[in-house]
Write a protein that holds these residues in place. Structure first.
Motif, short mmCIF file in Angstrom:
data_model
loop_
_atom_site.label_atom_id
_atom_site.label_comp_id
_atom_site.label_asym_id
_atom_site.label_seq_id
_atom_site.Cartn_x
_atom_site.Cartn_y
_atom_site.Cartn_z
N TYR A 427 25.16 110.18 -111.43
CA TYR A 427 25.74 109.65 -110.20
C TYR A 427 26.00 110.83 -109.26
CZ TYR A 427 26.64 105.39 -112.92
OH TYR A 427 26.52 104.27 -113.69
N LEU A 428 25.36 110.82 -108.11
CA LEU A 428 25.48 111.92 -107.16
C LEU A 428 26.54 111.60 -106.11
CD1 LEU A 428 21.68 112.66 -106.72
CD2 LEU A 428 23.27 113.63 -108.35
N PRO A 429 27.09 112.62 -105.47
CA PRO A 429 28.11 112.38 -104.44
C PRO A 429 27.58 111.49 -103.33
CG PRO A 429 28.03 114.71 -105.04
CD PRO A 429 26.86 114.06 -105.70
N PRO A 430 28.43 110.60 -102.79
CA PRO A 430 27.99 109.71 -101.71
C PRO A 430 27.56 110.51 -100.48
CG PRO A 430 30.38 109.62 -101.99
CD PRO A 430 29.84 110.39 -103.15
N MET A 431 26.61 109.94 -99.73
CA MET A 431 26.05 110.62 -98.56
C MET A 431 26.07 109.67 -97.37
SD MET A 431 22.77 112.42 -100.44
CE MET A 431 22.33 113.39 -99.01
N THR A 432 26.26 110.22 -96.19
CA THR A 432 26.23 109.46 -94.95
C THR A 432 25.26 110.10 -93.97
OG1 THR A 432 28.14 110.70 -94.12
CG2 THR A 432 28.59 108.59 -95.21
N GLN A 433 24.77 109.31 -93.06
CA GLN A 433 23.81 109.81 -92.07
C GLN A 433 24.52 110.66 -91.03
OE1 GLN A 433 21.55 106.67 -90.31
NE2 GLN A 433 20.19 108.04 -89.17
N GLN A 434 23.93 111.81 -90.73
CA GLN A 434 24.49 112.71 -89.73
C GLN A 434 24.22 112.17 -88.32
OE1 GLN A 434 26.38 115.20 -90.66
NE2 GLN A 434 25.94 114.80 -92.82
N PRO A 435 25.05 112.53 -87.35
CA PRO A 435 24.87 111.99 -85.98
C PRO A 435 23.49 112.27 -85.39
CG PRO A 435 27.01 113.06 -86.20
CD PRO A 435 26.24 113.37 -87.46
N ASP A 436 22.95 113.45 -85.63
CA ASP A 436 21.66 113.82 -85.05
C ASP A 436 20.50 113.65 -86.03
OD1 ASP A 436 22.57 115.77 -86.72
OD2 ASP A 436 21.85 117.46 -85.52
N GLU A 437 20.69 112.84 -87.05
CA GLU A 437 19.70 112.68 -88.12
C GLU A 437 19.05 111.31 -88.03
OE1 GLU A 437 19.66 113.97 -92.80
OE2 GLU A 437 21.31 112.70 -92.12
N SER A 438 17.73 111.26 -88.04
CA SER A 438 17.01 109.98 -88.03
C SER A 438 17.05 109.35 -89.40
CB SER A 438 15.56 110.20 -87.59
OG SER A 438 14.85 110.95 -88.57
N ALA A 439 16.69 108.07 -89.46
CA ALA A 439 16.69 107.37 -90.75
C ALA A 439 15.67 107.99 -91.71
CB ALA A 439 16.37 105.89 -90.53
N ILE A 440 14.54 108.45 -91.18
CA ILE A 440 13.52 109.07 -92.03
C ILE A 440 14.03 110.38 -92.61
CG2 ILE A 440 11.21 110.09 -92.04
CD1 ILE A 440 10.37 108.06 -89.98
N ASP A 441 14.67 111.20 -91.76
CA ASP A 441 15.21 112.47 -92.25
C ASP A 441 16.31 112.24 -93.27
OD1 ASP A 441 13.49 113.86 -90.62
OD2 ASP A 441 14.93 114.02 -88.96
N PHE A 442 17.13 111.22 -93.04
CA PHE A 442 18.20 110.89 -93.98
C PHE A 442 17.62 110.46 -95.32
CE2 PHE A 442 21.86 107.78 -94.98
CZ PHE A 442 22.49 108.74 -95.76
N ALA A 443 16.58 109.62 -95.27
CA ALA A 443 15.93 109.17 -96.50
C ALA A 443 15.33 110.36 -97.26
CB ALA A 443 14.85 108.14 -96.17
N ASN A 444 14.70 111.28 -96.54
CA ASN A 444 14.11 112.46 -97.20
C ASN A 444 15.19 113.36 -97.81
OD1 ASN A 444 11.47 111.74 -96.57
ND2 ASN A 444 11.50 112.81 -94.61
N ARG A 445 16.33 113.45 -97.14
CA ARG A 445 17.41 114.28 -97.68
C ARG A 445 17.96 113.68 -98.98
NH1 ARG A 445 23.07 114.73 -96.24
NH2 ARG A 445 22.77 113.19 -94.58
N VAL A 446 18.13 112.36 -99.01
CA VAL A 446 18.61 111.70 -100.22
C VAL A 446 17.57 111.83 -101.34
CG1 VAL A 446 19.25 109.48 -101.22
CG2 VAL A 446 20.07 110.08 -98.94
N LYS A 447 16.29 111.65 -100.98
CA LYS A 447 15.21 111.76 -101.97
C LYS A 447 15.16 113.15 -102.57
CE LYS A 447 10.97 111.72 -100.35
NZ LYS A 447 10.30 112.99 -100.73
#
Length: 489
Positions: A427-447
């Motif tokens: 179980y990894l720490p919860p993550m939230t989308q950054q203000p200047d981050e697109s959904a694709i970049d957010f998905a890649n960061r989580v991946k």
């Protein structure tokens, strides 16, 4: 006739009574979340047997090769038989772990130059650069006269070499095949001759075959049948309870209990890490290896599920689960239905009383060596994302489901005739989308975070390539990128 009836009655009382007590014990232990440790002891015994077999295989190989040095053409296997890294035959190659390929290339091809990916800006030109790091600059544009004087064949060799490598062994196809094992696990599906190397191994293999097919398989089928019936009955009862805190609590307990019973049908041994990060609500995303992923996670927490609507055995489970908790099932081919799914997903996440919804953003099963492209849909909803990394130990059985080759029933048959399902869950720490981050970049960061924790290869390719051809625009982007290298002023 009376004597025969007496014999049958006595036999049933002798054999059925202990078995019923065994099933009741499984249900009771699953309801309180406890275990007697029998399965972990069973796994430890298997490891010792595998180590014994590995030693005899090595002895037989040395006898066959005589005085030849095994390190010249064989990969060294760790002496302790555990899942430790080891080098290639020459001692200088990439390190590998049993059943896991940690490099981006994997098997026979070592890609240290250009690696083509859908987005040319992410092409790798050095062996140590990851797709998320900055890429080296392209050669400067040259005038026509300079191009005539200084033209080099290397201008095209990168692409030629990459094309040949893709023909021999591409990055995508190998992710939908069973993992390569570095030591034998006594299953004939993972080799073709090891059981006949010595009479001792032959005897062990025959005993193991008898245990798996004539003891474990019938027992697991019976436990699975009872588990499905128990799940259907319990979820049906929960469905009649009025909405409220009590129903949510009851659904949570029933879900963990029922999936705990079903996990016994596969001799599952699951180790959960960092329970303080266990999802409470919102969206939980994980890498996807097989439908068993749901079972693995649901043994420790209650989830709402979202996924493709199935028929057959999976359809029975889907309809049973839908009675007790809000789940979202959709048809993959219906675009309008996808829009409705996104709307229902937002509604589910907006209610803090709903259980966390479990999503596998890859959209297809990958063979437990890699994490492929995450679809951005679940990252556009907003809210908190709870990443989870799942890693199976292939020594005890290949958990990967190749849906294009095996039906669900055939896959369950392979699982029930394997030794066990052993895996780790982080179980990894919860993550939230950054203000200047697109959904694709957010998905890649989580991946990327999931891949790093699970020891998996982070790939940018879409897993749906096993069902479809590459998009035309991908080819056009690569052609445009190559034209920039040769463009003259």
């Amino acid at each position: 006739m009376a004597l025969l009836w007496t014999v049958v009655t006595v036999s049933c009382s002798i054999f059925l009574t202990p078995f019923l007590m065994f099933l009741l014990a499984i249900i009771f232990l699953a309801s309180i979340g406890k275990s007697l440790g029998v399965r972990r002891l069973y796994v430890k015994i298997l490891l010792k047997i595998f180590e014994y077999g590995r030693q005899h295989i090595e002895i037989a190989k040395k006898d066959r090769q005589g005085s030849r040095d095994n390190s010249d053409d064989e990969e060294e296997i760790p002496e302790d038989g555990k899942n430790k890294p080891y080098a290639n035959c020459n001692g200088t190659g990439p390190y590998k772990i049993n059943g896991f390929v940690p490099t981006s290339a994997g098997g026979v091809i070592s890609r240290d130059d250009l690696i083509l990916v859908p987005d040319p800006e992410q092409n790798i030109n050095t062996g140590n650069v990851t797709p998320t790091e900055s890429m080296p600059e392209l050669p400067r544009r040259r005038s026509f006269e300079t191009l005539k004087r200084e033209f080099q064949l290397s201008d095209v060799l990168d692409y030629v070499k990459t094309g040949v490598e893709a023909i021999i062994e591409d990055q995508v196809t190998m992710r939908f095949e069973a993992e390569e094992l570095k030591s034998w696990n006594l299953l004939t599906r993972t080799n073709h001759y090891y059981e006949f190397i010595s009479w001792r191994l032959s005897a062990i293999w025959m005993v193991g075959f008898f245990v798996r097919y004539f003891f474990l398989l019938p027992l697991r089928i019976l436990i699975c049948f009872i588990g499905v019936m128990w799940l259907t009955i319990c979820t049906g009862i929960v469905g009649y309870v009025p909405e409220g805190p009590f129903k949510r609590w009851l659904n949570h307990r029933v879900s963990i209990m029922c999936f705990g019973v079903l996990s016994s049908a596969l001799s599952s041994v699951i180790t959960y890490h960092n329970p303080e990060n266990r999802p409470k609500n919102g969206i939980c995303v994980a890498n996807h290896t097989s439908p068993i992923d749901v079972l693995v996670l649901a043994c420790d927490n209650c989830y709402a599920l979202i996924g493709q609507r199935h028929g057959g055995f999976l359809g029975v489970l889907q309809r049973a689960l839908a009675r007790a908790s809000p789940h979202i099932w959709f048809e993959r081919s219906e675009v309008k239905d996808r829009e409705a799914v996104a709307k229902r997903l937002r509604e589910h996440v907006s209610d803090p009383h709903n259980p966390p919804i479990l999503i596998f953003p890859e959209g297809t099963c990958i063979n437990n060596t890699s994490v492929m492209q995450f679809k951005k849909g679940s990252f556009e909803v907003g809210g908190v994302i709870y990443p989870v990394a799942i890693k199976y130990d292939p020594k005890f059985g290949d958990a990967f489901w190749n849906s294009s080759r095996y039906s669900m029933v055939h896959y369950l048959y392979r699982m029930m005739t394997s030794w066990a399902i052993v895996c780790d869950v982080w179980y990894l720490p919860p993550m939230t989308q950054q203000p200047d981050e697109s959904a694709i970049d957010f998905a890649n960061r989580v991946k990327r975070m999931i891949a790093r924790q699970g020891g998996l290869v982070d790939l940018v390719w879409d897993g749906q390539l096993k069902r479809m051809k590459p998009k035309k625009e991908w080819k056009e982007k690569q052609q445009e990128e190559f034209s920039k290298r040769l463009k003259v002023d």
